[in-house]
Design a protein around this motif. Structure first.
Motif, short mmCIF file in Angstrom:
data_model
loop_
_atom_site.label_atom_id
_atom_site.label_comp_id
_atom_site.label_asym_id
_atom_site.label_seq_id
_atom_site.Cartn_x
_atom_site.Cartn_y
_atom_site.Cartn_z
N ALA A 178 -10.55 15.19 30.91
CA ALA A 178 -11.12 14.03 30.23
C ALA A 178 -11.16 14.35 28.74
O ALA A 178 -11.49 15.48 28.35
CB ALA A 178 -12.53 13.74 30.75
N VAL A 179 -10.82 13.38 27.90
CA VAL A 179 -10.67 13.62 26.47
C VAL A 179 -11.41 12.55 25.67
O VAL A 179 -11.38 11.37 26.03
CB VAL A 179 -9.18 13.62 26.06
N ALA A 180 -12.05 13.00 24.58
CA ALA A 180 -12.62 12.08 23.59
C ALA A 180 -12.07 12.47 22.23
O ALA A 180 -12.07 13.64 21.87
CB ALA A 180 -14.14 12.15 23.59
N VAL A 181 -11.58 11.46 21.49
CA VAL A 181 -11.02 11.68 20.16
C VAL A 181 -11.69 10.75 19.17
O VAL A 181 -11.83 9.54 19.44
CB VAL A 181 -9.50 11.43 20.14
N ILE A 182 -12.13 11.29 18.04
CA ILE A 182 -12.65 10.49 16.94
C ILE A 182 -11.92 10.90 15.67
O ILE A 182 -11.78 12.10 15.39
CB ILE A 182 -14.18 10.65 16.77
N VAL A 183 -11.39 9.93 14.93
CA VAL A 183 -10.76 10.19 13.63
C VAL A 183 -11.50 9.34 12.60
O VAL A 183 -11.46 8.11 12.66
CB VAL A 183 -9.26 9.84 13.64
N GLU A 184 -12.20 10.02 11.70
CA GLU A 184 -12.96 9.29 10.69
C GLU A 184 -12.02 8.50 9.79
O GLU A 184 -11.01 9.04 9.31
CB GLU A 184 -13.80 10.26 9.86
N VAL A 213 -11.88 16.52 18.57
CA VAL A 213 -11.30 16.34 19.90
C VAL A 213 -12.12 17.17 20.87
O VAL A 213 -12.37 18.36 20.61
CB VAL A 213 -9.82 16.80 19.96
N VAL A 214 -12.56 16.57 21.96
CA VAL A 214 -13.26 17.30 23.02
C VAL A 214 -12.52 17.03 24.32
O VAL A 214 -12.31 15.87 24.70
CB VAL A 214 -14.73 16.87 23.16
N ALA A 215 -12.11 18.11 24.99
CA ALA A 215 -11.45 17.98 26.30
C ALA A 215 -12.28 18.73 27.33
O ALA A 215 -12.68 19.88 27.11
CB ALA A 215 -10.04 18.55 26.24
N LEU A 216 -12.56 18.06 28.46
CA LEU A 216 -13.40 18.62 29.52
C LEU A 216 -12.67 18.56 30.85
O LEU A 216 -11.78 17.73 31.06
CB LEU A 216 -14.70 17.83 29.66
N ASP A 217 -13.09 19.42 31.77
CA ASP A 217 -12.68 19.31 33.16
C ASP A 217 -13.72 18.43 33.86
O ASP A 217 -14.87 18.84 34.04
CB ASP A 217 -12.63 20.69 33.82
#
Length: 625
Positions: free
Chosen positions: A590-596, A280-284
């Motif tokens: 802003a969020v990016a989520v990856i679940v293998e 999970v990456v969350a950015l401003d």
């Protein structure tokens, strides 16, 4: 009686003079002279030697004598502390007690080790082996017998110090991570410096046995966190014990670092990933500040500082979830349908479509002798760009890819920040891969096939990205097109609180898209979450407007997966993606989520992103908690 022959003979010899003149006297005289010469020579040698030692080489031996009682000892600096954006302490130092011996002062070494073993429980063979590696029993070098011995072992050593010549307990600051495992890939950890690192010249003040940053922020910020060593000059007795301190130069502590990370958001992100492999990456989106960066599975950094056992290292190394990899910046995945953002920008900017262009999706698209399928078997019917983003129609983007070609797609992908590192302050960030026709010729010695572009346009084929790249892409769309350099270091201060550095946002570029293009793409992303046919209605939050995009990245082709595994083996399942920003009107996250192997982006990744956004904005479940 006076006429006796004996008396006449004695008188005739002339007394002692006669004896010395006799043959026996001459022999004695020669022996005496020889002895005197030998004595003279011996004394001459001694005098010459004394002259050499005291006059010619006197200064040298005076210095050696002084050095036998006056020694220099290093004073390690206190490593800089690490805080989160709210000033909460994340990484601290605590005192550690290292057991050290100077073999030359510990004579007889064998007896000293025997006594030391009785007090500490450390096997004699173990301690003797360490001494042998450092120069043997006559070495004057300090040998660390055991690090961080603990108070139970410290007490008897200190009480019996008189019976332990050459043995000292050295206090040093030891790194301590207050939330073991939390943000491990971002913070990093310390480890003992190795021979290669010592000889590299990058650590001029370090010596064997020192600990340095090996990973994450601890490594990248090593020169600033480490500080500068101090020292003291002390007088010691014959047993190597300090009698008095002659001079001291205090160590300069390292700088304290304040990160942009929000601890509450970081913990929530990691909890949502627990049991899964992913990131999970969350950015401003307003400046590129990293609010959270979670990589799962994680590890306890304190294990490395204390000395990782062989069994624990093997467990980490052989874990199929790859816990030592920062999946946010180092793991590569096909972007799947997230890439349709890039394809949309390219298609609109190159004017191969506009907001009125419709294609008909029957669920399949024929190209050459092959049929390409849409994820929706029954098809989407006649559909435009905005709805094709919201509903993630594959057929629409097959048409777009066919019209654009691989090299034009690659141009816009690179313009959107893909295929190169973002520049975040972490080591070993990977660039990913944006293929071109020339790349394939050079790498695989093959020409590019037009059909490959169709797969490329929906984020499959050779495309590879990192989660932080996907977070930056969606953040840039959300903020109106500015590509910021993501950053983790918020500010830096001295130990007494003086500001050293304040990080200012850095613009890496702009999306290759006009305002009109971005407005249309943003409409599609809004529809993904808020339209009744959108693929991520599950990401909707009451009171907050969210925009996003789902993605399902194939690990192997569907045909192979179904025939080999019937979807039962996890490692052959698709990866689940979701990216989002909120609130739509003025995005602050802003969020990016990856679940293998999570299969569906809408079912696995989108709910995680929704809860991350809720936590940050204090809405929904987070507000009720």
């Amino acid at each position: 009686m006076s006429d006796l022959p004996r008396n006449r003979d004695v008188e005739g010899t002339g007394g002692s003079e006669g004896y010395l003149n006799s043959p026996d006297g001459e022999w004695f005289n020669r022996r005496l002279k020889g002895t005197m010469i030998l004595i003279f020579i011996a004394f001459s040698v001694i005098l010459v030697r004394l002259f050499y030692l005291q006059i010619i080489n006197g200064q040298v031996y005076r210095e050696l004598s002084t050095n036998n009682r006056i020694r220099l000892q290093s004073l390690p600096p206190s490593r800089g502390l690490i805080y989160d954006s709210q000033g909460n302490l994340l990484v601290d130092n605590r005192p550690a007690f290292d057991l050290i011996i100077v073999p030359r002062d510990a004579q007889p070494v064998s007896e000293t080790l025997e006594r030391l073993s009785q007090f500490t429980g450390i096997p004699v063979e173990e301690m003797a082996g360490k001494i042998a590696k450092k120069g043997g029993d006559n070495s004057s070098r300090q040998v660390v017998l055991k690090r961080d011995i603990g108070r139970d072992a410290l007490a008897p050593v200190e009480v019996n110090s008189f019976d332990l010549p050459g043995v000292v307990v050295k206090v040093r600051p030891k790194r301590f991570y207050l939330n073991p495992g939390m943000a491990a890939h971002l913070l990093g950890y310390l480890g003992e410096i190795n021979a290669r690192e010592l000889s590299s010249g990058k650590h001029p003040e370090a010596s064997g046995g020192d600990f340095i940053g090996k990973f994450g922020i601890e490594k990248v910020m090593e020169p600033l966190l480490r500080g500068s060593q101090g020292g003291r000059q002390v007088e010691v007795d014959a047993r190597g014990r300090v009698i008095r301190e002659l001079k001291r130069v205090e160590a300069d502590p390292g700088k304290n670092i304040y990160l942009t990370v929000n601890t509450e958001l970081q913990k929530r992100s990691e909890a949502l990933l627990k049991g899964d492999v992913g990131a999970v990456v969350a950015l401003d989106p307003r400046n590129g500040a990293v609010l959270a960066m979670a990589s799962s599975p994680t590890f306890d950094q304190n294990d490395f500082v204390s000395g990782l056992s062989y069994a624990k290292w093997n467990a980490l190394k052989n874990n199929p979830g790859r816990p030592m990899e920062n999946k946010a910046t180092q793991a590569l995945y096909p972007p799947a349908s997230i890439y349709k953002i890039v394809s949309s920008i390219a298609a609109l900017e190159e004017k191969v479509v506009d907001e009125k262009t419709h294609f008909f999706c029957s669920g399949t698209h024929a190209f050459g002798d092959r049929v390409y399928r849409c994820w929706k078997r029954t098809g989407h019917g006649s559909i435009n760009l905005e709805d094709s983003i919201a509903q993630s129609c594959d057929v629409y983007f097959y048409e777009v890819g066919e019209k654009l070609g691989v090299d034009r797609l690659a141009f816009y992908a690179r313009g959107c920040g893909l295929g190169k590192p973002t520049g975040v302050e972490l080591d070993n960030e990977r660039a990913g891969l944006i293929p071109t026709a020339e790349w394939k010729r050079r790498k695989l010695n093959e020409g590019w096939h037009s059909g490959e572009t169709l797969s490329l346009s929906i984020g499959q084929s050779y495309n590879l990205v990192t989660p932080i790249q996907m977070a930056m892409l969606i953040a840039s769309v959300g903020n109106g097109g500015v590509i910021y350099k993501p950053y983790i270091l918020g500010k830096m201060e001295t130990a007494d609180g003086a500001l050293v550095k304040q990080t200012l946002p850095v613009v890496n570029g702009r999306l290759p898209a006009s305002k009109k293009t971005l407005a249309l793409v943003r409409k599609g992303l809004w529809g993904t979450v808020n339209d009744r046919k959108g693929t991520a209605k599950v990401a909707a939050i009451e009171g907050v407007t969210v925009a996003g995009k789902t993605g399902t990245a194939q690990v192997i082709s569907k045909a192979k997966r179904d025939s080999r595994t019937k979807k039962s083996i996890r490692k052959f399942r698709d990866h689940a993606w979701f990216v989002a920003y909120a609130p739509v009107e003025n995005p602050t996250i802003a969020v990016a989520v990856i679940v293998e192997h999570g299969e569906g982006g809408s079912t696995k990744a989108a709910p995680i992103a929704r809860k991350v956004i809720e936590t940050y904005l204090g809405k929904g479940e987070a507000a009720r908690d």
